[in-house]
Write an enzyme that holds these catalytic residues in place. Sequence first.
Site, PDB file in Angstrom:
ATOM      1  N   ASP A   1       0.860  -1.177   0.000  1.00  0.00           N
ATOM      2  CA  ASP A   1       0.000   0.000   0.000  1.00  0.00           C
ATOM      3  C   ASP A   1       0.904   1.237   0.000  1.00  0.00           C
ATOM      4  O   ASP A   1       2.117   1.145   0.207  1.00  0.00           O
ATOM      5  CB  ASP A   1      -0.987  -0.013   1.173  1.00  0.00           C
ATOM      6  CG  ASP A   1      -2.219   0.844   0.852  1.00  0.00           C
ATOM      7  OD1 ASP A   1      -2.168   1.642  -0.109  1.00  0.00           O
ATOM      8  OD2 ASP A   1      -3.231   0.735   1.558  1.00  0.00           O
TER       9      ASP A   1
HETATM   10  C1  BGC Z   1      -4.941   3.280  -0.093  1.00  0.00           C
HETATM   11  C2  BGC Z   1      -5.056   2.268  -1.210  1.00  0.00           C
HETATM   12  C3  BGC Z   1      -4.898   2.960  -2.525  1.00  0.00           C
HETATM   13  C4  BGC Z   1      -3.545   3.628  -2.557  1.00  0.00           C
HETATM   14  C5  BGC Z   1      -3.217   4.293  -3.871  1.00  0.00           C
HETATM   15  C6  BGC Z   1      -3.681   4.121  -0.227  1.00  0.00           C
HETATM   16  O1  BGC Z   1      -3.678   5.178   0.643  1.00  0.00           O
HETATM   17  O2  BGC Z   1      -4.962   2.620   1.136  1.00  0.00           O
HETATM   18  O3  BGC Z   1      -6.264   1.579  -1.108  1.00  0.00           O
HETATM   19  O4  BGC Z   1      -5.053   2.063  -3.583  1.00  0.00           O
HETATM   20  O5  BGC Z   1      -3.503   4.596  -1.539  1.00  0.00           O
HETATM   21  O6  BGC Z   1      -3.941   5.434  -4.063  1.00  0.00           O
END
Ligand code: BGC
Length: 757
Positions: free
Chosen positions: A289
């Site tokens: 993530d």
């Molecule tokens: C979120 C993800 C997301 C990623 C990219 C993160 O903060 O938890 O679910 O896909 O950002 O934007």
Amino acid sequence: MRNFLVYSFGILAFCQSTLAQSSVDQNFEGKIDSLLSIMTLEEKVGQMNQYNGFWNVTGPVPEEGDASNKFEHLKNGWVGSMLNVTGVEEVRKVQKIVVEESRLGIPLIIGYDVIHGYRTQSPIPLAESASWDMETIKASAAMAADEASASGINWTFAPMIDISRDARWGRVMEGAGEDPYLGSQIARARIIGFQGEDLSASNTIAATAKHFAGYGFSEAGRDYNTVDVGTSTLYNTIFPPFMAAIEADVKTFMNSFNVLNGIPATANSYLQRDILKGEWDYQGFVVSDWGSMAEMIAHGYSKDGKAAAESAANAGSDMDMESYLYVKHLKNLVDEGKVSVNKIDDAVRRILRVKYELGLFEDPYKYCNEEREKTVIGSDKNKAIALDMAEKSIVLLKNDNQLLPLKKKGMNIAVIGPLAADKNSPLGGWRLAAEDDSAISVMEGLKKYKGNRLSHEKGVALVKGKEAFVFEININTTDRTGIAEAVEVAKGKDVVVMVLGEHGFQSGEGRSRASLDLPGLQQELLEAVYAVNKNVVLVLMNGRPLAINWANKNIPAIVEAWQLGTTSGDAIAKVIYGDYNPSGKLPMTFPRNVGQVPLYYNYLSTGRPTDPGNDLVFWTHYTDEVNTPLYEFGYGLSYTDFKYSDLKLNSKSISKTGELKVTFNLTNTGKYEGKEVAQLYIQDLFASRARPVKELKDFQMISLKPGETKKISFTIDSKTLEFYSANNKWEAEEGDFKVYIGGSSNTVLESNFILQD
Ligand code: BGC
């Protein structure tokens, strides 16, 4: 440099020629072997590195700090993926750099959060889940893929398939609610929708099963917080949608920000190596993530960035999203023998495989078609798909004296509330590519029915000042100036439609709430209006279950309209006027009080489940609130009524290889044609691990004309009865079971049977 370029084109040609047969030959392993054999360690690490977009209109502009050499890194082949680069022009630019200027010309995979639509927004996923309609959910995801791919994107970070039982957690809006069975069906539908039947088609994109694992169980519902769950919850509740995602051939996984039982998910070998890539034999890749590798330092797990990269790589995190740690440290870690080349090769193989499957080697620009971009994005066809999804997502919570649907002619209607004319909030929290204020508001939707007179007053503002795309919503708790005017407008009207709820940015990532009440001054407004006109239809817009006890007690009609996306107001108006008979069912329990949370239907019984009736307090309860929810999982009304009767089992016992037929009659006893989601639950009465009081195991959507009866049947076999037992395996244990049927988790029919060897 020149040599590199010549070589680069040579390799690209090699890739193209060997890939020419890719549509016939889906086995890319030989091609990946060849590519791996000529890649340097830096280039391999490059494939494992993902950067956020950085381009501006005047050209490639490096950002400050750590990102300052992104552009050089692209040229060097040290970047395997980018996210948040959108639009054919922008995607083409970055793709061109790696394809034409890097030594091997390995194309980028371009990721983006296509969560509930791209330009055209579908309802938020929690709302879509309330439809229980897998075909429509699939169509909605396919529509999103169509638009996103027309904008150059080939990978979505969706679906989020984290089960959650905590309405405080802001990200419940992004998931399918509390139930592992429904969650698994929806995971599958959304993945198939995004990926289609042919991933290499130019209008399908790779999906991501996220967040692996446990993210929806953050303590106190506070985002990013610690997760501590036991084996039974992990396997029986959290894992099933991820297992379904693999069955649906999801191409990637994303790990999660949280610590799971003491170990950050990003460095969790048990999750990623033992379970995902071991037990489940998953062949896709795992992206971290956003910054989750670097965050392991703050978790108190890694002493520095290098240690974080080492543990993440060893634990099976294949791609680093925005921590910049693989690109910095991975080569040295391999040189020092701390991460094996085999592990790097395995990660790179997985990433290349998805690129091959997408057809990117065949044509790196296949998602860069200006014509498609112009015609597909925001098309009327797509809006029609979003509208269909929106209508089906609405849940009718209450309808005393059949106040709804409203007559289409001759009524004087007051439309009141901060969200009544709002064109932004209904777009929901994950609408990066949508235009601000582009949703059809409730007012606009209602105005299309010209036979009634509408008067509108906001009453109170929900948000103080200008909201824009703000991260912290500034809720109005002081300005009551509009309440008196709203009350005046409500007086003497035939009906008042009040549109209240949460702002679109009050749920989503980082937007947990400690209260589940109507935010700001809306409760006050509701009570003031109700005092002068009892004929209130409350339309709720919200990204999570709310505790609306007062409204439930007093307001005659309540419509749960979530955040329904671009066509929101049209869908709501159709329901209000009966052009769509509501058919949605709650995918998540609505509590009476935030203090009951986590509250869910499939709980385990305590040893003291009921009031012994002797005035003693020693049973499981609160002294100041009942145990039951306000609206249970699976609940939702229709303008018509349904009756369940004649439950029959074709046998009282079933063998482990046999099947049991469950039949019953469903009758439409009301005046309207309508759809009902008939639900089948089971209970395993005694098991090696205590089982929930009820578990959803199947459902069917049935359409019935007034007076019509249909005989419905479900089949149960030992697969239906499986769970992760105390023997640490999936099995159905012999013994007594109950089967329940109904239109919600408060079922109306029941019977029992035995599973025998
Ligand atoms: C979120 C993800 C997301 C990623 C990219 C993160 O903060 O938890 O679910 O896909 O950002 O934007």
